[in-house]
Design a protein around this motif. Structure first.
Motif, PDB file in Angstrom:
ATOM      1  N   ARG A  83       0.851  -1.189   0.000  1.00  0.00           N
ATOM      2  CA  ARG A  83       0.000   0.000   0.000  1.00  0.00           C
ATOM      3  C   ARG A  83       0.883   1.234   0.000  1.00  0.00           C
ATOM      4  O   ARG A  83       2.100   1.150   0.204  1.00  0.00           O
ATOM      5  N   ARG A 114       5.174  10.072  -2.162  1.00  0.00           N
ATOM      6  CA  ARG A 114       4.560   8.781  -1.824  1.00  0.00           C
ATOM      7  C   ARG A 114       5.455   8.015  -0.858  1.00  0.00           C
ATOM      8  O   ARG A 114       6.665   7.931  -1.060  1.00  0.00           O
ATOM      9  N   ASP A 173       0.806   5.804   0.702  1.00  0.00           N
ATOM     10  CA  ASP A 173       0.154   7.077   1.025  1.00  0.00           C
ATOM     11  C   ASP A 173       0.791   8.156   0.161  1.00  0.00           C
ATOM     12  O   ASP A 173       2.010   8.156  -0.038  1.00  0.00           O
ATOM     13  N   GLU A 174      -0.036   9.091  -0.322  1.00  0.00           N
ATOM     14  CA  GLU A 174       0.472  10.147  -1.187  1.00  0.00           C
ATOM     15  C   GLU A 174       0.047  11.527  -0.698  1.00  0.00           C
ATOM     16  O   GLU A 174      -1.024  11.697  -0.118  1.00  0.00           O
ATOM     17  N   LYS A 175       0.901  12.497  -0.991  1.00  0.00           N
ATOM     18  CA  LYS A 175       0.577  13.913  -0.812  1.00  0.00           C
ATOM     19  C   LYS A 175       0.838  14.609  -2.148  1.00  0.00           C
ATOM     20  O   LYS A 175       1.865  14.380  -2.785  1.00  0.00           O
ATOM     21  N   ASP A 178       2.724  -2.562   7.765  1.00  0.00           N
ATOM     22  CA  ASP A 178       2.872  -1.108   7.659  1.00  0.00           C
ATOM     23  C   ASP A 178       4.316  -0.655   7.850  1.00  0.00           C
ATOM     24  O   ASP A 178       4.586   0.397   8.436  1.00  0.00           O
TER      25      ASP A 178
END
Length: 261
Positions: free
Chosen positions: A201, A232, A203-205, A239
């Motif tokens: 997985r 990213r 996460d992006e900004k 995690d």
């Protein structure tokens, strides 16, 4: 004096009331966790089939329905792939339909499949020390060894994406610019097959930026061209952050698309 409810019991009852009850975990979630453990340990590798629902039900001593619900959640999270008449397989970034799972930039005309694979140019690949922000993103200590890669992705001969990425050095020992250039599949598939690291997985900004001199040169755009900056962090099982990637995207012929549900 009424001794039906002693003070000690009242105090104990008050303390007990303040303690939250243990969280209840549905059985299928427990089975999902056990399957995840097997995926993480490498019992079933990317691209391989996992045991049938019947076999897993016998293994964990639960119903097939419970196993099916656990597998459904893992499939919806792109960790497993169901294939009609063939069984359930560990998802892999080497498969055509997941090669661009984390890439949300699509052409204005057609799609990624019709556009064809990106042409990749490795600009640099070097070992360096993690700065404070890199270390924080990768759950490392400042000064820990990391691999730093810069590359340009072009579509139809047009430079479209400039990427800088940082990887913890230990899991990717032996990764070089030559290995990256010689590998013709997706980078995440290389990480899977040669280093045993699967990104599950991210996460992006996203923000709008203007390029600096180096970025405008590598992407062949003018300094006043608006671009997308996409940062990213990609994670493997449990995690664990395994990659920080900062990309600069040209949207002259592409747009950022994300399906929400």
């Amino acid at each position: 004096m009424n001794n039906n409810f002693p003070l000690a019991d009242a105090t104990s009852a008050a303390v007990t009331a303040d303690v939250p009850a243990p969280a209840f975990s549905p059985l299928y979630q427990q089975i999902k966790g056990l399957i995840l453990q097997s995926l993480q340990s490498g019992e079933w590798k990317p691209g391989e089939s996992i045991p049938s629902e019947m076999d897993l039900a016998a293994r964990y001593r639960v119903s097939q329905g419970t196993v099916r619900k656990a597998i459904d959640e893992l499939a919806s999270g792109h960790l497993l792939v169901r294939r009609q008449g063939k069984g359930t397989f560990v998802a892999t970034h080497a498969e055509d339909h997941v090669q661009y799972r984390f890439l949300k930039l699509v052409p204005d005309r057609g799609d990624l499949d019709s556009e064809g694979p990106a042409q990749r140019a490795i600009v640099d690949c070097k070992r360096s020390r993690a700065t404070a922000d890199i270390a924080r993103a990768l759950a490392l200590r400042t000064g820990d060894a990391v691999l730093q890669v810069r590359r340009v992705l072009s579509f139809g001969g047009i430079p479209t994406i400039l990427e800088d990425l940082w990887l913890p050095a230990a899991p990717f020992k032996g990764l070089t610019a030559e290995r990256l250039a010689d590998y013709h599949g997706p980078m995440y598939a290389l990480f899977e097959t040669e280093f045993g690291v699967r990104m599950v997985r991210a996460d992006e900004k996203i923000r709008a930026v203007l390029p600096d001199e180096t970025q405008s040169h590598l992407l062949k755009v003018s300094p006043n061209t608006p671009l997308l900056s996409v940062e990213r962090i990609a994670y493997t099982y449990n995690d664990t952050p395994m990659e920080l990637r900062r990309g600069i995207y040209s949207t002259e012929h592409h747009h950022y698309r994300n399906a929400l549900s």
